[in-house]
Design a protein around this motif. Structure first.
Motif, PDB file in Angstrom:
ATOM      1  N   ASP A  67      -9.764   4.146  -2.217  1.00 56.52           N
ATOM      2  CA  ASP A  67      -9.220   2.926  -2.836  1.00 56.52           C
ATOM      3  C   ASP A  67      -7.827   2.577  -2.311  1.00 56.52           C
ATOM      4  O   ASP A  67      -7.119   1.796  -2.956  1.00 56.52           O
ATOM      5  CB  ASP A  67      -9.187   3.059  -4.360  1.00 56.52           C
ATOM      6  CG  ASP A  67      -8.122   4.035  -4.820  1.00 56.52           C
ATOM      7  OD1 ASP A  67      -7.736   4.907  -4.008  1.00 56.52           O
ATOM      8  OD2 ASP A  67      -7.646   3.924  -5.957  1.00 56.52           O
ATOM      9  N   MET A  68      -7.407   3.167  -1.223  1.00 56.93           N
ATOM     10  CA  MET A  68      -6.131   2.868  -0.553  1.00 56.93           C
ATOM     11  C   MET A  68      -4.902   3.287  -1.367  1.00 56.93           C
ATOM     12  O   MET A  68      -4.120   4.111  -0.918  1.00 56.93           O
ATOM     13  CB  MET A  68      -5.997   1.375  -0.213  1.00 56.93           C
ATOM     14  CG  MET A  68      -7.158   0.792   0.533  1.00 56.93           C
ATOM     15  SD  MET A  68      -7.204   1.398   2.218  1.00 56.93           S
ATOM     16  CE  MET A  68      -5.987   0.330   2.969  1.00 56.93           C
ATOM     17  N   SER A  69      -4.718   2.696  -2.543  1.00 56.16           N
ATOM     18  CA  SER A  69      -3.553   3.061  -3.359  1.00 56.16           C
ATOM     19  C   SER A  69      -3.657   2.387  -4.721  1.00 56.16           C
ATOM     20  O   SER A  69      -4.545   1.575  -4.944  1.00 56.16           O
ATOM     21  CB  SER A  69      -2.244   2.647  -2.661  1.00 56.16           C
ATOM     22  OG  SER A  69      -2.193   1.251  -2.512  1.00 56.16           O
ATOM     23  N   SER A  70      -2.731   2.765  -5.617  1.00 59.53           N
ATOM     24  CA  SER A  70      -2.763   2.194  -6.971  1.00 59.53           C
ATOM     25  C   SER A  70      -1.932   0.915  -7.017  1.00 59.53           C
ATOM     26  O   SER A  70      -0.997   0.743  -6.229  1.00 59.53           O
ATOM     27  CB  SER A  70      -2.193   3.202  -7.974  1.00 59.53           C
ATOM     28  OG  SER A  70      -3.009   4.341  -8.030  1.00 59.53           O
ATOM     29  N   PRO A  71      -2.227   0.026  -7.985  1.00 61.53           N
ATOM     30  CA  PRO A  71      -1.485  -1.239  -8.064  1.00 61.53           C
ATOM     31  C   PRO A  71       0.016  -1.015  -8.294  1.00 61.53           C
ATOM     32  O   PRO A  71       0.401  -0.212  -9.155  1.00 61.53           O
ATOM     33  CB  PRO A  71      -2.119  -1.931  -9.279  1.00 61.53           C
ATOM     34  CG  PRO A  71      -3.443  -1.287  -9.451  1.00 61.53           C
ATOM     35  CD  PRO A  71      -3.296   0.123  -8.985  1.00 61.53           C
ATOM     36  N   VAL A  72       0.839  -1.720  -7.540  1.00 62.62           N
ATOM     37  CA  VAL A  72       2.301  -1.535  -7.627  1.00 62.62           C
ATOM     38  C   VAL A  72       2.817  -1.944  -9.013  1.00 62.62           C
ATOM     39  O   VAL A  72       3.629  -1.238  -9.620  1.00 62.62           O
ATOM     40  CB  VAL A  72       3.002  -2.353  -6.514  1.00 62.62           C
ATOM     41  CG1 VAL A  72       4.517  -2.354  -6.712  1.00 62.62           C
ATOM     42  CG2 VAL A  72       2.647  -1.794  -5.150  1.00 62.62           C
ATOM     43  N   LEU A  73       2.325  -3.079  -9.521  1.00 59.78           N
ATOM     44  CA  LEU A  73       2.848  -3.571 -10.802  1.00 59.78           C
ATOM     45  C   LEU A  73       2.595  -2.556 -11.924  1.00 59.78           C
ATOM     46  O   LEU A  73       3.480  -2.266 -12.731  1.00 59.78           O
ATOM     47  CB  LEU A  73       2.198  -4.924 -11.133  1.00 59.78           C
ATOM     48  CG  LEU A  73       2.722  -5.628 -12.383  1.00 59.78           C
ATOM     49  CD1 LEU A  73       4.231  -5.845 -12.319  1.00 59.78           C
ATOM     50  CD2 LEU A  73       2.011  -6.962 -12.582  1.00 59.78           C
ATOM     51  N   ASP A  74       1.413  -1.995 -11.941  1.00 58.06           N
ATOM     52  CA  ASP A  74       1.086  -1.012 -12.994  1.00 58.06           C
ATOM     53  C   ASP A  74       1.960   0.236 -12.865  1.00 58.06           C
ATOM     54  O   ASP A  74       2.359   0.837 -13.863  1.00 58.06           O
ATOM     55  CB  ASP A  74      -0.388  -0.607 -12.916  1.00 58.06           C
ATOM     56  CG  ASP A  74      -1.318  -1.805 -12.976  1.00 58.06           C
ATOM     57  OD1 ASP A  74      -0.913  -2.875 -12.504  1.00 58.06           O
ATOM     58  OD2 ASP A  74      -2.432  -1.667 -13.480  1.00 58.06           O
ATOM     59  N   TYR A  79       0.856  -1.202   0.000  1.00 58.67           N
ATOM     60  CA  TYR A  79       0.000   0.000   0.000  1.00 58.67           C
ATOM     61  C   TYR A  79       0.883   1.240   0.000  1.00 58.67           C
ATOM     62  O   TYR A  79       1.667   1.452   0.925  1.00 58.67           O
ATOM     63  CB  TYR A  79      -0.889   0.039   1.245  1.00 58.67           C
ATOM     64  CG  TYR A  79      -1.888  -1.084   1.309  1.00 58.67           C
ATOM     65  CD1 TYR A  79      -2.922  -1.157   0.382  1.00 58.67           C
ATOM     66  CD2 TYR A  79      -1.802  -2.055   2.299  1.00 58.67           C
ATOM     67  CE1 TYR A  79      -3.839  -2.190   0.442  1.00 58.67           C
ATOM     68  CE2 TYR A  79      -2.716  -3.085   2.364  1.00 58.67           C
ATOM     69  CZ  TYR A  79      -3.736  -3.147   1.434  1.00 58.67           C
ATOM     70  OH  TYR A  79      -4.642  -4.169   1.487  1.00 58.67           O
ATOM     71  N   HIS A  80       0.742   2.059  -1.026  1.00 60.42           N
ATOM     72  CA  HIS A  80       1.511   3.309  -1.113  1.00 60.42           C
ATOM     73  C   HIS A  80       0.518   4.402  -1.501  1.00 60.42           C
ATOM     74  O   HIS A  80       0.358   4.687  -2.701  1.00 60.42           O
ATOM     75  CB  HIS A  80       2.620   3.192  -2.164  1.00 60.42           C
ATOM     76  CG  HIS A  80       3.545   2.034  -1.943  1.00 60.42           C
ATOM     77  ND1 HIS A  80       4.713   2.145  -1.224  1.00 60.42           N
ATOM     78  CD2 HIS A  80       3.457   0.728  -2.315  1.00 60.42           C
ATOM     79  CE1 HIS A  80       5.329   0.969  -1.181  1.00 60.42           C
ATOM     80  NE2 HIS A  80       4.577   0.092  -1.833  1.00 60.42           N
ATOM     81  N   PRO A  81      -0.171   4.997  -0.550  1.00 55.45           N
ATOM     82  CA  PRO A  81      -1.267   5.925  -0.895  1.00 55.45           C
ATOM     83  C   PRO A  81      -0.837   7.065  -1.818  1.00 55.45           C
ATOM     84  O   PRO A  81      -1.634   7.521  -2.634  1.00 55.45           O
ATOM     85  CB  PRO A  81      -1.733   6.447   0.460  1.00 55.45           C
ATOM     86  CG  PRO A  81      -1.339   5.376   1.418  1.00 55.45           C
ATOM     87  CD  PRO A  81      -0.070   4.767   0.895  1.00 55.45           C
ATOM     88  N   THR A  82       0.408   7.509  -1.718  1.00 55.95           N
ATOM     89  CA  THR A  82       0.822   8.592  -2.632  1.00 55.95           C
ATOM     90  C   THR A  82       1.534   8.039  -3.865  1.00 55.95           C
ATOM     91  O   THR A  82       1.886   8.796  -4.761  1.00 55.95           O
ATOM     92  CB  THR A  82       1.756   9.606  -1.935  1.00 55.95           C
ATOM     93  OG1 THR A  82       2.834   8.888  -1.345  1.00 55.95           O
ATOM     94  CG2 THR A  82       1.026  10.416  -0.894  1.00 55.95           C
TER      95      THR A  82
END
Ligand SMILES: Cc1ncc(COP(=O)(O)O)c(C=O)c1O
Length: 485
Positions: free
Chosen positions: A348-355, A147-150
């Motif tokens: 939505d917490m954060s965006s997908p790391v892989l993307d 989880y990386h909200p920014t």
């Protein structure tokens, strides 16, 4: 529009509903039902809203109640309306239809359709390599919760570097990665717009921005853009800001969607100054900033004129790279980014790391990828302009110096009728009124040049044929004046 649409509202949206292709051959009730279907198909009339009672609509349209009764019956039969005795009638999606990315309704089996409703390119060939490289980077992140909200730091740095290279020094803590530009807009509105707050937008503007604003119950006022090269009328825009003192203004200064206009540097500076003076915050949508065509020089970003943290810039990868990536961002002050991150956790917490890792690789190859996109878009734009000049010479168009769309002024207020007729010959259009409020802009049509040149030329040929048929079907009606914003 909320859960119910009033008779007068629907009458306004229906506009010249009687001016339908083949009109002389069909009775009034069928024409009315077809016009309602058209509004549903292009999302001006949302799903699940209650239509006015038959008598109310008959009064608003000044037609007989039996005509409305028959039109509603037909809509029920085609699956566009559900009615419960005594309770009313609600709009619905017929079987075999789905809601497409544009918000338009689409038959499920529409593969042969030339879709000019979407203004976005297919993925670049470099995407697969970027995706492969991203999977190799992924193990570096797997030890954490993900989880990386920014956003992940490498992407924030790459985006910040992009702003710095455009002459706007930016650090990674001023960037928040989002799941697309639309998501960025929604988050900024959640933070910056109180319920019922006022927002100034361009007219025409990006329909999904209007949808986001309606979703937050914004009070929307508009600034009209001209088709001609200038676009924004500086005195009017600055005057609107001074008079209405909106809470927010939403602007698309680079190759505006749909007009393709580029806001000059002097106006950017004035807008930033006046916005500060009247207490307006600016949301600047830079979706198309990477796509100047044919050597067009870009003015400095609007945020470069901002001395008071009034400007929040949003942008993303969808237009120069690929919409399917769902990578966008916000550039704001570092404290604003932290506040946005706090809001985002509740969404939505954060965006997908892989993307995000894919995005990092694409940005590392930006010079090559974007240069190729520009060459492709310039060729497609010219093919579209050539076909229009040849087949529809009465339409007035301005040559966009970048972006992916042009805005045509038609030879009559027929945009919705044309869209309905075009659907029959396999061309999907987003008619002009989608880009404004209250059914205006019937005289205009957005044409994207994101499809291959051969498709664009074919589509214009079909439109020209349909336009000719419309004229034969009811010329008198379309000569009536219509309200144009
Ligand atoms: C002006 C504008 N803003 C936002 C978007 C949405 O972009 P995204 O796919 O990044 O959410 C678009 C897409 O057409 C657009 O034209």
């Amino acid at each position: 529009m909320s859960g119910q649409v009033r008779g007068v509202q629907l009458a306004r949206l229906l506009g010249q509903w009687h001016a339908l292709p083949g009109r002389r051959r069909s009775p009034d009730y069928a024409a009315l039902a077809a016009a309602v279907r058209g509004l549903l198909a292009d999302a001006r009339l949302p799903l699940g809203v209650r239509l006015p009672a038959e008598r109310e609509l008959a009064e608003a349209l000044r037609i007989s109640r039996t005509t409305v009764t028959a039109a509603y019956r037909e809509l029920r039969e085609t699956g566009h309306l559900a009615s419960r005795r005594g309770a009313g009638s609600w709009t619905m999606l017929p079987a075999n239809h789905r809601v497409a990315s544009t918000g338009l309704w689409t038959p499920v089996d529409d593969r042969d359709m030339i879709d000019l409703g979407v203004a976005a390119l297919a993925a670049p060939p470099q995407l697969l390599d970027a995706a492969r490289a991203a999977t190799e980077d992924l193990p570096r992140y797997l030890g954490g919760a993900g989880y990386h909200p920014t956003g992940i730091i490498e992407l924030r740095e790459a985006v910040a570097d992009g702003y710095t290279a455009r002459g706007l020094p930016t650090s990674a803590d001023q960037i928040m990665v989002t799941s697309g530009t639309q998501h960025a807009l929604d988050l900024v509105l959640r933070l910056a717009l109180p319920p019922g707050g006022s927002v100034l937008v361009e007219s025409p503007t990006y329909p999904n921005a209007l949808a986001a604003l309606s979703g937050r119950r914004a009070r929307i006022t508009t600034h009209g853009l001209s088709v001609d090269a200038g676009g924004w009328e500086p005195d009017l825009l600055l005057g609107s800001l001074r008079q209405t003192r909106p809470k927010l203004a939403y602007l698309i200064p680079e190759f505006q969607n749909p007009t393709g206009h580029l806001m000059p540097a002097a106006l950017r500076e004035q807008v930033a100054a006046v916005a500060h003076a009247v207490g307006t915050d600016l949301i600047v949508d830079e979706s198309f900033v990477d796509l100047p065509l044919g050597g067009t020089e870009l003015p400095p970003p609007v945020a470069a004129f901002d001395r008071h943290s009034r400007v929040v810039s949003i942008g993303g990868m969808s237009k120069p790279y690929w919409g399917g990536l769902r990578i966008g961002w916000v550039r704001a002050s570092a404290p604003q980014v932290q506040r946005l991150a706090a809001v985002r956790v509740g969404v939505d917490m954060s965006s997908p790391v892989l993307d995000q890792l894919v995005a990092v690789h694409l940005l590392a190859d930006a010079a090559t990828i974007v240069a190729e996109r520009r060459v492709q878009l310039a060729a497609q734009r010219d093919a579209l302009l050539g076909a229009l000049a040849h087949r529809l010479p009465d339409w007035r168009v301005n040559v966009p110096r970048g972006g992916v769309t042009l805005w045509a002024e038609l030879d009559g207020p027929v945009s919705s009728a044309l869209a309905r007729a075009a659907e029959e010959v396999g061309v999907r259009l987003a008619p002009g009124p989608r880009f404004g409020l209250d059914g205006t802009l019937e005289r205009f049509l957005r044409l994207p040049f994101t499809l291959p040149a051969a498709d664009l030329v074919e589509a214009v040929g079909r439109l020209a044929a349909v336009r000719y048929d419309l004229d034969r079907a009811g010329r008198q009606r379309w000569r009536e004046p219509a309200v144009i914003a």
